[in-house]
Write a protein that holds these residues in place. Structure first.
Motif, mmCIF file in Angstrom:
data_model
loop_
_atom_site.group_PDB
_atom_site.id
_atom_site.type_symbol
_atom_site.label_atom_id
_atom_site.label_comp_id
_atom_site.label_asym_id
_atom_site.label_seq_id
_atom_site.Cartn_x
_atom_site.Cartn_y
_atom_site.Cartn_z
ATOM 1 N N UNK A 82 0.825 -1.200 0.000
ATOM 2 C CA UNK A 82 0.000 0.000 0.000
ATOM 3 C C UNK A 82 0.865 1.258 0.000
ATOM 4 N N UNK A 83 0.231 2.375 -0.287
ATOM 5 C CA UNK A 83 0.940 3.656 -0.320
ATOM 6 C C UNK A 83 1.559 3.969 1.037
ATOM 7 N N UNK A 84 0.827 3.762 2.103
ATOM 8 C CA UNK A 84 1.334 4.084 3.430
ATOM 9 C C UNK A 84 2.511 3.193 3.796
ATOM 10 N N UNK A 91 -10.833 -8.147 1.085
ATOM 11 C CA UNK A 91 -11.132 -6.825 1.631
ATOM 12 C C UNK A 91 -9.876 -6.200 2.225
ATOM 13 N N UNK A 92 -9.866 -4.883 2.296
ATOM 14 C CA UNK A 92 -8.688 -4.171 2.807
ATOM 15 C C UNK A 92 -8.399 -4.509 4.254
ATOM 16 N N UNK A 93 -9.434 -4.914 4.995
ATOM 17 C CA UNK A 93 -9.236 -5.245 6.405
ATOM 18 C C UNK A 93 -9.238 -6.755 6.660
ATOM 19 N N UNK A 94 -9.178 -7.535 5.584
ATOM 20 C CA UNK A 94 -9.114 -8.992 5.732
ATOM 21 C C UNK A 94 -7.798 -9.367 6.412
ATOM 22 N N UNK A 95 -7.810 -10.154 7.482
ATOM 23 C CA UNK A 95 -6.566 -10.507 8.182
ATOM 24 C C UNK A 95 -5.522 -11.144 7.270
ATOM 25 N N UNK A 96 -5.970 -11.969 6.303
ATOM 26 C CA UNK A 96 -5.023 -12.593 5.384
ATOM 27 C C UNK A 96 -4.357 -11.547 4.505
ATOM 28 N N UNK A 97 -5.137 -10.580 4.009
ATOM 29 C CA UNK A 97 -4.569 -9.523 3.166
ATOM 30 C C UNK A 97 -3.598 -8.661 3.956
ATOM 31 N N UNK A 98 -3.960 -8.316 5.187
ATOM 32 C CA UNK A 98 -3.070 -7.497 6.013
ATOM 33 C C UNK A 98 -1.743 -8.210 6.251
ATOM 34 N N UNK A 99 -1.800 -9.503 6.524
ATOM 35 C CA UNK A 99 -0.570 -10.245 6.776
ATOM 36 C C UNK A 99 0.266 -10.377 5.508
ATOM 37 N N UNK A 100 -0.390 -10.536 4.354
ATOM 38 C CA UNK A 100 0.342 -10.682 3.091
ATOM 39 C C UNK A 100 1.077 -9.390 2.718
ATOM 40 N N UNK A 101 0.397 -8.250 2.860
ATOM 41 C CA UNK A 101 1.068 -6.988 2.545
ATOM 42 C C UNK A 101 2.185 -6.697 3.552
#
Length: 247
Positions: free
Chosen positions: A47-49, A128-138
């Motif tokens: 992500x940008x941040x 989704x942006x707040x999906x735990x799997x997505x957060x961990x992957x990024x």
């Protein structure tokens, strides 16, 4: 005074090139995730941040430490550089963008894919942006770039000499830079404020271990490139001075 000024000028020139190589290298693993997102249709890996966390956070102190390197012992034994040589030239860009950068991008995307695969993600599945799997992957993608940059700061200390040639204590600022870099990524990954600000999630040890072979591959490849360059330089010197006459 003139000799000292020339020595300082050459050292500044070298250090700025080290700084630029280090900073530019991380541009590739920051760009590749967006290309993959646009061309492959996968969830955005970085992500940008999180890019700001690299550029304005973890990379800053190590980069500044490279700018404070002491002059190389043989800096005054070199012939004057060509007047047409620029700080930002083709060899520097090729090294950062076409050699070191792709290795970091490979590590980042591999870590991202590893987490998604371990979580059972299927190609084409929206996250989704707040999906735990997505957060961990990024987070894995971000952490892989930072880990690669920890190694890269030592690789950028010289364009031709091995990262193992000099003493790591010769520039203590680099050691402090690495400590700061590691501390920042740990805060981003494992503290509640860091997770809230940078949209990250804690990583298990297996993810960190997965990154290591890719980082070691970058280290081995750069050491091999430097060895080839050193042999070419030595061969050219012997050709210019076949009898070994000291000049």
């Amino acid at each position: 005074s003139i000799v000292a000024a020339i020595e300082e000028g050459r050292a500044v020139f070298d250090n700025v090139r080290k700084f630029m190589t280090y900073i530019l290298t991380s541009n590739i693993p920051e760009i590749v995730p967006y290309l993959a997102f646009a061309l492959l249709g996968i969830p955005l890996p970085l992500t940008i941040i999180q890019i700001l966390a690299i550029d304005l956070g973890t990379d800053m102190v190590p980069a500044l430490a490279l700018g404070a390197e002491r002059p190389h012992p043989d800096v005054m034994a070199r012939p004057p550089r060509p007047r047409a040589q620029r700080l930002l030239d083709a060899p520097l860009l090729l090294r950062a963008y076409a050699f070191l950068g792709p290795f970091e991008a490979l590590a980042a995307m591999a870590a991202y894919a590893f987490v998604l695969a371990a979580g059972g993600w299927a190609w084409g599945q929206a996250l989704a942006a707040d999906d735990p799997l997505y957060l961990q992957a990024t987070t894995a993608c971000l952490a892989a770039v930072v880990v690669a940059q920890v190694v890269n700061v030592f690789l950028c200390r010289s364009e031709v000499e091995s990262a193992f040639a000099g003493s790591p204590l010769a520039n203590r600022l680099i050691l402090w830079g690495v400590v700061t870099e590691i501390a920042l990524i740990l805060l981003v990954v494992y503290t509640a404020p860091g997770q809230a600000l940078f949209a990250t999630a804690p990583l298990p040890a297996a993810v960190w271990l997965f990154m290591l072979p890719f980082v070691l591959l970058m280290l081995a490849a750069e050491e091999g490139r430097k060895a080839i360059v050193r042999r070419a330089v030595d061969k050219r010197k012997r050709a210019c001075n076949p009898h070994g006459v000291r000049i």
